[in-house]
Design an enzyme around this catalytic site. Structure first.
Site, mmCIF file in Angstrom:
data_model
loop_
_atom_site.group_PDB
_atom_site.id
_atom_site.type_symbol
_atom_site.label_atom_id
_atom_site.label_comp_id
_atom_site.label_asym_id
_atom_site.label_seq_id
_atom_site.Cartn_x
_atom_site.Cartn_y
_atom_site.Cartn_z
ATOM 1 N N PRO A 293 -1.472 3.127 95.096
ATOM 2 C CA PRO A 293 -2.862 3.243 94.646
ATOM 3 C C PRO A 293 -3.026 3.403 93.133
ATOM 4 C CG PRO A 293 -2.499 4.636 96.545
ATOM 5 C CD PRO A 293 -1.162 4.056 96.177
ATOM 6 N N ASN A 294 -4.031 2.717 92.628
ATOM 7 C CA ASN A 294 -4.505 2.809 91.245
ATOM 8 C C ASN A 294 -3.613 2.126 90.218
ATOM 9 O OD1 ASN A 294 -6.915 4.354 91.847
ATOM 10 N ND2 ASN A 294 -5.517 6.026 92.343
ATOM 11 N N ARG B 284 -6.503 2.269 82.720
ATOM 12 C CA ARG B 284 -6.460 3.614 83.272
ATOM 13 C C ARG B 284 -5.691 4.571 82.346
ATOM 14 N NH1 ARG B 284 -2.304 5.178 88.112
ATOM 15 N NH2 ARG B 284 -3.176 7.229 88.542
ATOM 16 N N TYR C 278 -0.514 6.394 80.849
ATOM 17 C CA TYR C 278 0.167 5.284 81.521
ATOM 18 C C TYR C 278 0.459 4.098 80.598
ATOM 19 C CZ TYR C 278 -0.977 7.886 85.737
ATOM 20 O OH TYR C 278 -1.061 8.872 86.687
ATOM 21 N N ALA D 268 -0.025 8.156 93.721
ATOM 22 C CA ALA D 268 -0.291 9.497 94.248
ATOM 23 C C ALA D 268 0.242 9.696 95.666
ATOM 24 C CB ALA D 268 -1.793 9.764 94.212
ATOM 25 N N GLU E 99 12.851 5.426 93.437
ATOM 26 C CA GLU E 99 11.491 5.869 93.100
ATOM 27 C C GLU E 99 11.283 5.725 91.590
ATOM 28 O OE1 GLU E 99 10.633 9.848 94.483
ATOM 29 O OE2 GLU E 99 9.027 10.111 93.011
ATOM 30 N N HIS F 138 8.331 6.131 88.334
ATOM 31 C CA HIS F 138 7.010 6.487 87.792
ATOM 32 C C HIS F 138 6.981 6.145 86.322
ATOM 33 C CE1 HIS F 138 6.012 8.495 91.447
ATOM 34 N NE2 HIS F 138 7.160 9.130 91.393
ATOM 35 N N ARG G 121 3.803 17.040 83.922
ATOM 36 C CA ARG G 121 2.365 16.974 84.219
ATOM 37 C C ARG G 121 1.958 18.073 85.212
ATOM 38 N NH1 ARG G 121 0.777 11.038 85.668
ATOM 39 N NH2 ARG G 121 -1.294 11.925 85.271
HETATM 40 C C1 DHK Z 1 1.332 6.980 89.066
HETATM 41 C C2 DHK Z 1 0.295 7.585 89.685
HETATM 42 O O1 DHK Z 1 -0.762 6.878 90.093
HETATM 43 C C3 DHK Z 1 0.262 9.043 89.866
HETATM 44 O O2 DHK Z 1 -0.471 9.425 90.996
HETATM 45 C C4 DHK Z 1 1.638 9.654 89.889
HETATM 46 C C5 DHK Z 1 2.586 7.687 88.731
HETATM 47 C C6 DHK Z 1 2.441 9.183 88.703
HETATM 48 C C7 DHK Z 1 3.248 7.084 87.506
HETATM 49 O O3 DHK Z 1 3.476 7.778 86.520
HETATM 50 O O4 DHK Z 1 3.576 5.887 87.533
HETATM 51 O O5 DHK Z 1 1.532 11.050 89.895
#
Ligand code: DHK
Length: 149
Positions: A11-12, A19, A24, A78, A99, A101, A108
């Site tokens: 998501p997102n 964003r 990010y 998330a 994994e 990120h 954070r």
């Molecule tokens: C991306 C998200 O959308 C967050 O919910 C995670 C992750 C971190 C990232 O850093 O890529 O907490």
């Protein structure tokens, strides 16, 4: 034909570029996909890069990796911090999972410090922005090389 590495985004992550750029960065998901495909090509592996905002769809894709992929690079967004269903799907897929990120989740909010993915993964990469995906490709190749030796 050898099976691809699934590069799955939750998501997102479709909002990257717009964003919270201070967290990010400014690269879009399309930019990251391009970098991943180029890097994987150099390393001689195929990737299947996807994004979804829906937990069930991500679970379906992870299940699909059982027969359809050689491994999974997973930024579950998330859902990393909330989804036991995703944890169970990874266990059921019986494929190596890394994994990823973009941000350093440990620097954070505390709710980002727990991962349901990490206990089922072979490793975790975070805090290096889009480069983390390329590190994950290298780590996956290294994992296969070691396994084949
Ligand atoms: C991306 C998200 O959308 C967050 O919910 C995670 C992750 C971190 C990232 O850093 O890529 O907490």
């Amino acid at each position: 034909m050898p099976k691809p590495i699934f590069v799955l985004n939750g998501p997102n992550l479709n909002m990257l570029g717009k964003r919270e750029p201070a967290v990010y960065g400014t690269a879009t998901l399309a930019d990251i996909r391009q970098q991943v495909e180029k890097h994987a090509g150099v390393r001689g592996i195929a990737t299947d890069f996807r994004q979804t905002n829906h937990e069930g769809e991500l679970v379906d894709w992870v299940q699909g990796a059982r027969d359809g992929a050689a491994g999974i690079i997973l930024n579950a967004g998330a859902l990393t911090h909330t989804s036991i269903a995703l944890h169970d799907a990874i266990k059921a897929a019986e494929q190596p999972v890394i994994e990823v990120h973009l941000s350093n989740v440990f620097a954070r909010e505390s709710f980002r410090h727990h991962s349901y993915v990490a206990p089922a993964a072979i490793g975790v990469i975070c805090g290096f922005g889009p480069h983390g995906y390329l590190l994950a490709i290298d780590a996956m190749v290294e994992h296969f090389t070691k396994k084949a030796a």
